[in-house]
Each structure stands twice: as structure tokens, then as C-alpha cells.
Design a protein around this motif. Structure first.
Motif, PDB file in Angstrom:
ATOM      1  N   PRO A  16       2.150  10.091  55.383  1.00 36.49           N
ATOM      2  CA  PRO A  16       3.249   9.263  55.879  1.00 36.49           C
ATOM      3  C   PRO A  16       3.298   9.259  57.402  1.00 36.49           C
ATOM      4  CG  PRO A  16       4.107  11.378  55.186  1.00 36.49           C
ATOM      5  CD  PRO A  16       2.663  11.360  54.787  1.00 36.49           C
ATOM      6  N   GLY A  17       3.896   8.214  57.938  1.00 34.53           N
ATOM      7  CA  GLY A  17       3.970   8.122  59.388  1.00 34.53           C
ATOM      8  C   GLY A  17       4.896   6.998  59.818  1.00 34.53           C
ATOM      9  N   TYR A  18       4.954   6.784  61.108  1.00 29.22           N
ATOM     10  CA  TYR A  18       5.835   5.790  61.712  1.00 29.22           C
ATOM     11  C   TYR A  18       5.378   4.386  61.333  1.00 29.22           C
ATOM     12  CZ  TYR A  18       7.899   2.943  65.445  1.00 29.22           C
ATOM     13  OH  TYR A  18       8.556   1.966  66.146  1.00 29.22           O
ATOM     14  N   GLN A  19       6.194   3.667  60.575  1.00 31.26           N
ATOM     15  CA  GLN A  19       5.801   2.348  60.089  1.00 31.26           C
ATOM     16  C   GLN A  19       5.759   1.298  61.194  1.00 31.26           C
ATOM     17  OE1 GLN A  19       4.654   1.644  56.776  1.00 31.26           O
ATOM     18  NE2 GLN A  19       4.494   3.829  57.205  1.00 31.26           N
ATOM     19  N   MET A  78       6.590  -6.713  60.951  1.00 32.40           N
ATOM     20  CA  MET A  78       7.642  -5.698  60.912  1.00 32.40           C
ATOM     21  C   MET A  78       8.475  -5.774  59.638  1.00 32.40           C
ATOM     22  SD  MET A  78       7.415  -3.900  63.748  1.00 32.40           S
ATOM     23  CE  MET A  78       8.988  -3.235  64.320  1.00 32.40           C
ATOM     24  N   ALA A  79       7.952  -6.463  58.617  1.00 28.07           N
ATOM     25  CA  ALA A  79       8.735  -6.662  57.396  1.00 28.07           C
ATOM     26  C   ALA A  79       9.098  -5.339  56.726  1.00 28.07           C
ATOM     27  CB  ALA A  79       7.964  -7.557  56.425  1.00 28.07           C
ATOM     28  N   ARG A  80       8.217  -4.330  56.831  1.00 31.39           N
ATOM     29  CA  ARG A  80       8.484  -3.044  56.170  1.00 31.39           C
ATOM     30  C   ARG A  80       9.329  -2.110  57.032  1.00 31.39           C
ATOM     31  NH1 ARG A  80       5.521   0.769  54.687  1.00 31.39           N
ATOM     32  NH2 ARG A  80       6.613   1.201  52.743  1.00 31.39           N
ATOM     33  N   VAL A  81       9.552  -2.490  58.288  1.00 33.06           N
ATOM     34  CA  VAL A  81      10.308  -1.621  59.183  1.00 33.06           C
ATOM     35  C   VAL A  81      11.787  -1.888  58.973  1.00 33.06           C
ATOM     36  CG1 VAL A  81      10.708  -0.946  61.569  1.00 33.06           C
ATOM     37  CG2 VAL A  81       8.417  -1.629  60.834  1.00 33.06           C
ATOM     38  N   LEU A 111      11.361   9.431  51.979  1.00 29.88           N
ATOM     39  CA  LEU A 111      10.040   9.758  52.525  1.00 29.88           C
ATOM     40  C   LEU A 111       9.001   8.736  52.079  1.00 29.88           C
ATOM     41  CD1 LEU A 111       9.874  13.659  52.249  1.00 29.88           C
ATOM     42  CD2 LEU A 111      10.627  12.228  54.153  1.00 29.88           C
ATOM     43  N   GLY A 112       9.233   8.141  50.902  1.00 27.05           N
ATOM     44  CA  GLY A 112       8.306   7.122  50.434  1.00 27.05           C
ATOM     45  C   GLY A 112       8.227   5.932  51.366  1.00 27.05           C
ATOM     46  N   TYR A 113       9.301   5.658  52.089  1.00 31.16           N
ATOM     47  CA  TYR A 113       9.303   4.549  53.045  1.00 31.16           C
ATOM     48  C   TYR A 113       8.219   4.730  54.098  1.00 31.16           C
ATOM     49  CZ  TYR A 113      10.680   2.284  57.411  1.00 31.16           C
ATOM     50  OH  TYR A 113      10.674   1.601  58.594  1.00 31.16           O
ATOM     51  N   TYR A 114       7.918   5.967  54.448  1.00 30.55           N
ATOM     52  CA  TYR A 114       6.962   6.233  55.530  1.00 30.55           C
ATOM     53  C   TYR A 114       5.508   6.231  55.061  1.00 30.55           C
ATOM     54  CZ  TYR A 114      11.078   7.569  58.190  1.00 30.55           C
ATOM     55  OH  TYR A 114      12.294   7.557  58.827  1.00 30.55           O
TER      56      TYR A 114
END
Length: 493
Positions: free
Chosen positions: A220-223, A116-119, A447-450
Motif C-alpha cells: 500500500p502507498g500514497y494514491q 485522481m478518481a481513486r483519491v 487500509l485497502g484504499y491505499y
């Protein structure tokens, strides 16, 4: 150092909540483990030690008794109290306490610990435009407290163990609700209550995918969905999303051996698009032909602002390949940690057994409270109330963006959900805008986060932001847009 000197050096604090006997016990135990008081050494008599430390004899007796019970001391009447001779020499000698041995995690442990490090999780007070948050100001907590208190007063049967699948009355009520509102075809035996949708995805990944097997996921989607499948050792295959939703043809062409597809057909996160009927049928045909699973994440489908909620993908399934996952975090409140899975009959029993392995079952009193909340009509009233309020808040955001940032931001679909996706129409760096926004008191998600880190050019999207509106009043939203405008101005310099 003599044992009397070691004990005389004990610092006992008399103005703290920790009892004196407990402080003395800790001091003696540490001295024994560190090797400062060796095995077999005789300790001072209780009367001597209480005089040395200026404490009551009962304090010393209590400390000695605790150490004897744990095996550090031994003694007999008339001979005195000694450090146990059976303790190994230097049980925690030298610098061992200062430099504990570091043992590496297993490869699987590394995956779990880093999954979950990127969440990202926002910390601090709630402020515009935190994404995917329900309006806690609208929840009837007084009703919930009353229903929960009744169970604590009277439902002694809810204090024992329960079935892994969850509280039976809640499963029956959820089944009826999903049939009526989402067209889900199920019986109560197909419903498994989980600790949020995150646990549901973890269990499904462990049950359905062997290490190395491929699965499709939107980018993109739910991380948060990436982590459980990665932990299971699956080969995570990013699939681009366009105006019709997941590009099924692209996925089938590039990853033909996939065993599972994770999709959000009713409302895609973060782009907000709805999967077209053509794509839904393509996805179902692919799953049936390849004997693959589809995990349908229906995380906020209760909130459709321009018409009734759409039927679920599961309602179109005739081959038993769709697993329907839902959460109550977006409808009620995130801390409740209740979600559910509607599994095909052949899978439901195995899923319930797997759930029992992880945590036996989700807490029963919150489940029973929710069952009463639904049965009493409070759930339906809350959905209606929040749907109206979120519609008003959505419109406030749309209007404020048009008034202040029209031409600089392009709005995505906003006919459903709790958030609005916006794209920059000029060359701006997402992270720079987000940084300035945070400095001005506004939380935005880029948005890049996803975007999945493994995704290639095919999954590229125009830069932008995801703005949550459901948790904020129109006045807060308008003020937030003013701050966002200022953040964009700063990033444009």
C-alpha cells in the motif's frame, strides 16, 4: 413570431443584481443565435422598445451598444438598427442548444481527467479521525496575516512575474532549513518551489519517464502519487512493503527494467514503517547501477515523536540519483499549496523550465510571506509547538485504543507522522466498519484504499484503518475512539 412580439415577451426582473440592460442584451442575443430574430431584421427604435418594456431609453441604448460592439447588430443614423447581415443563418438554430455536440477526450485526456478518481477527499466539517491533517487550531494565523499584509502594502515588486524556480529568498531559507533538519545536501539553485508536492510529482513524471517505461511504487502507498505517473504513460509497478519498508529485492527481481522508484523512506504511508538502513543502501545501489531515479517523498518527517528526525535518503546519495520532494501542507495548512523539490544540479534547471510551462511560477506573495515566517523564527517555533502537541495527541490515541479496543486492534508504528495505522485482530470487513463509523460521526480511511488496484497477492496486507490524530484535541480523540468501538461492535454482528 414578429420581432415586436419576441421582444415584448422578454422577462426583465427588476429586483435582482443583474442590470436591466444586461438582461435585455442576453434576451436579444439568445433570440438572434436561436434564429428567432433573423439576420437583416430591423429592430424597434429605442424609444419604441423602452415604451414596450417600460424601461428607460438608456437601458435600451446600452443593450444595443453592447450587441453592436460584439457584432450582433449594425446600424446607421437615420436608417435604424438591424441584426447583422453577416451572421450565418440559424447560428444556433433548432435543438442545437438543448443537445450540444459531445466530443470525446483524447486518450491522454482520459488519463488526466480520471487520474485522481481513486483519491478520496473528505467533505464537510473536520472530525476525528481524518487522516494526514495538520492541527489548524495550532497555527499562528495572526502572525501570518500580519506578514502577508505587509507585503500587500509595501512589496510592489512581488506583483510582477518571477522566476519559474520560485522566490529566491524562500529557496535560500528552505535550503538552509533542509540542510540543518534533514541533512539534505543542496544549494538554493537546486530548490524549485511547486504548487504542492502533487505538482512536483506531475512535473517529474513528465520529465523523467517516457510512455511505457516502468517505475516502482509502494503498495500500500500514497494514491495521489499513482496518478501523475499513470498520466505520463508509465508502467506503474506495485512493490510490497514490510517491516523494513519497500522490498527492494522483490522490485529488482520482478521489474528489473524500471527507470524510477517512488519511495517514502522516513515514514511510509499508511503503514508507518521506516525504511531500514539495509534497504536504503540497496535502493541507492540499484539506482546507481541502473542509472535510475529515486523520488523521495518526505511528506511529514518534521514530526518524529520518539527522537530527532531521521536523515533523509538524499543525504546518503553520492551518485546524484535522489530527487527530494517535500510539502508545506502537513506543516502549515493545506490551502497554502506550496511544496518544493530538491533536484540534482543537472535536473534543477530543466525542472524550473517545466514548472514555468505549467503555471509560470507559484504565487509570489505567499512565498514571500513564508520566507518572512521562516526568517522571523515563527516556522521553527511552530514546528516545536506542533511537535509537542502532536506527541500528546498521539499518546491520547494510543492510550484510548488500549483502554477500549486492546485485543481487537493491533497498533502499527507510531513513532512519527500525523496518523496511526491499526489492524483488526478478528475477521472484520474494513468498509463495513468505516460505514458504521461515518454514521457515528467518525471519519476513518481503510487500509485497502491505499492498495494499488494492480497489486497482486504479494502486496496483500491485514485489514485495518488509518486514524489521523494531529488535528484533534485529546478530548475529541477519546470521544472518537468510543464511537469507533461502537462501530466495530456493529460490524461484528
Amino acid at each position: 413570431m414578429h420581432v415586436h412580439d419576441i421582444l415584448a415577451a422578454a422577462t426583465l426582473e427588476r429586483d435582482t443584481a443583474t442590470p436591466l440592460f444586461r438582461q435585455l442584451y442576453v434576451h436579444l442575443k439568445d433570440a438572434i443565435l436561436d434564429g428567432r430574430i433573423a439576420a437583416g431584421v430591423r429592430l424597434p427604435a429605442t424609444r419604441t422598445l423602452c415604451g414596450l418594456l417600460n424601461v428607460s431609453r438608456q437601458t435600451v441604448l446600452a443593450a444595443y451598444e453592447q450587441l453592436m460592439a460584439e457584432g450582433y447588430l449594425q446600424g446607421t443614423v437615420g436608417k435604424g438598427t438591424f441584426v447583422s447581415a453577416s451572421l450565418p443563418a440559424g447560428a444556433r438554430a433548432g435543438d442545437a442548444a438543448a443537445a450540444p455536440m459531445v466530443r470525446p477526450l483524447s486518450a491522454r485526456g482520459e488519463l488526466i481527467a480520471g487520474g485522481m478518481a481513486r483519491v478520496l477527499h473528505h467533505a464537510g466539517p473536520l472530525r476525528a479521525f481524518r487522516a494526514s491533517m495538520p492541527g489548524l487550531d495550532l497555527f499562528p494565523f495572526d502572525v501570518w496575516r500580519r506578514l502577508e499584509a505587509r507585503h500587500w502594502r509595501h512589496s510592489t515588486g512581488a506583483l510582477g512575474y518571477g522566476p519559474g524556480a520560485g522566490y529566491a529568498p524562500l529557496r535560500e531559507l528552505l535550503c538552509a532549513y533542509l540542510q540543518a533538519s534533514r541533512g539534505v545536501q543542496c544549494t538554493p539553485d537546486q530548490v524549485v518551489i511547486t504548487s504542492g508536492s502533487q505538482q512536483a510529482l506531475y512535473l517529474l513524471a513528465q520529465l523523467l519517464l517516457a510512455p511505457g517505461e516502468a517505475m516502482w511504487i509502494e503498495s500500500p502507498g500514497y494514491q495521489g502519487a499513482v496518478a501523475p505517473f499513470t498520466v505520463a504513460g508509465a508502467r506503474v509497478c506495485p512493490v510490497p512493503v514490510d517491516d523494513e519498508g519497500m522490498d527492494v529485492a522483490y522490485a529488482a527481481r520482478h521489474y528489473p527494467d524500471a527507470r524510477l522508484a517512488f519511495a517514502t523512506p522516513s515514514h511510509q504511508l499508511p503503514l508507518g514503517v521506516t525504511m531500514s538502513l539495509r534497504r536504503r543502501l540497496e535502493l541507492l545501489r540499484w539506482a546507481e547501477a541502473n542509472r535510475a531515479w529515486i523520488v523521495e517523498d518526505d511528506y511529514d518527517s518534521e514530526y518524529r515523536h520518539t527522537g530527532p528526525p531521521l536523515a533523509s535518503l538524499q543525504s546518503m546519495d553520492r551518485a546524484g540519483c535522489v530527487i527530494y520532494v517535500g510539502t508545506l501542507s502537513k506543516v502549515l495548512f493545506p490551502a497554502l499549496r506550496l511544496g518544493y523539490v530538491v533536484a540534482p544540479p543537472a535536473l534543477a534547471a530543466a525542472l524550473a523550465r517545466a514548472k514555468a510551462v505549467v503555471d509560470r511560477h507559484s504565487p509570489i506573495v505567499p512565498q514571500a510571506t513564508l520566507a518572512d515566517f521562516i526568517a522571523g523564527g515563527h516556522f521553527a517555533r511552530h514546528i516545536r509547538r506542533t511537535r509537542d502537541a502532536y506527541g500528546e495527541r498521539r499518546q491520547a490515541l494510543v492510550d484510548a485504543l488500549d483502554a477500549r479496543l486492546k485485543g481487537r486492534l493491533r497498533q502499527g508504528p507510531s513513532d512519527a507522522g500525523l496518523d496511526l495505522c491499526v489492524h483488526f485482530t478478528e475477521r472484520l470487513d474494513e468498509e463495513t466498519v468505516a460505514h458504521h463509523a461515518r454514521d457515528l460521526g467518525v471519519d476513518v480511511r481503510t487500509l485497502g484504499y491505499y492498495t494499488n488496484p494492480q497489486a497482486g497477492a504479494a502486496c496483500a496486507i491485514d485489514p485495518g484503518l488509518l486514524l489521523g490524530f494531529s488535528a484533534f484535541t485529546p478530548d475529541v480523540i477519546r470521544a472518537g475512539v468510543a464511537d469507533l468501538e461502537q462501530a466495530i461492535e456493529r460490524a461484528s454482528v
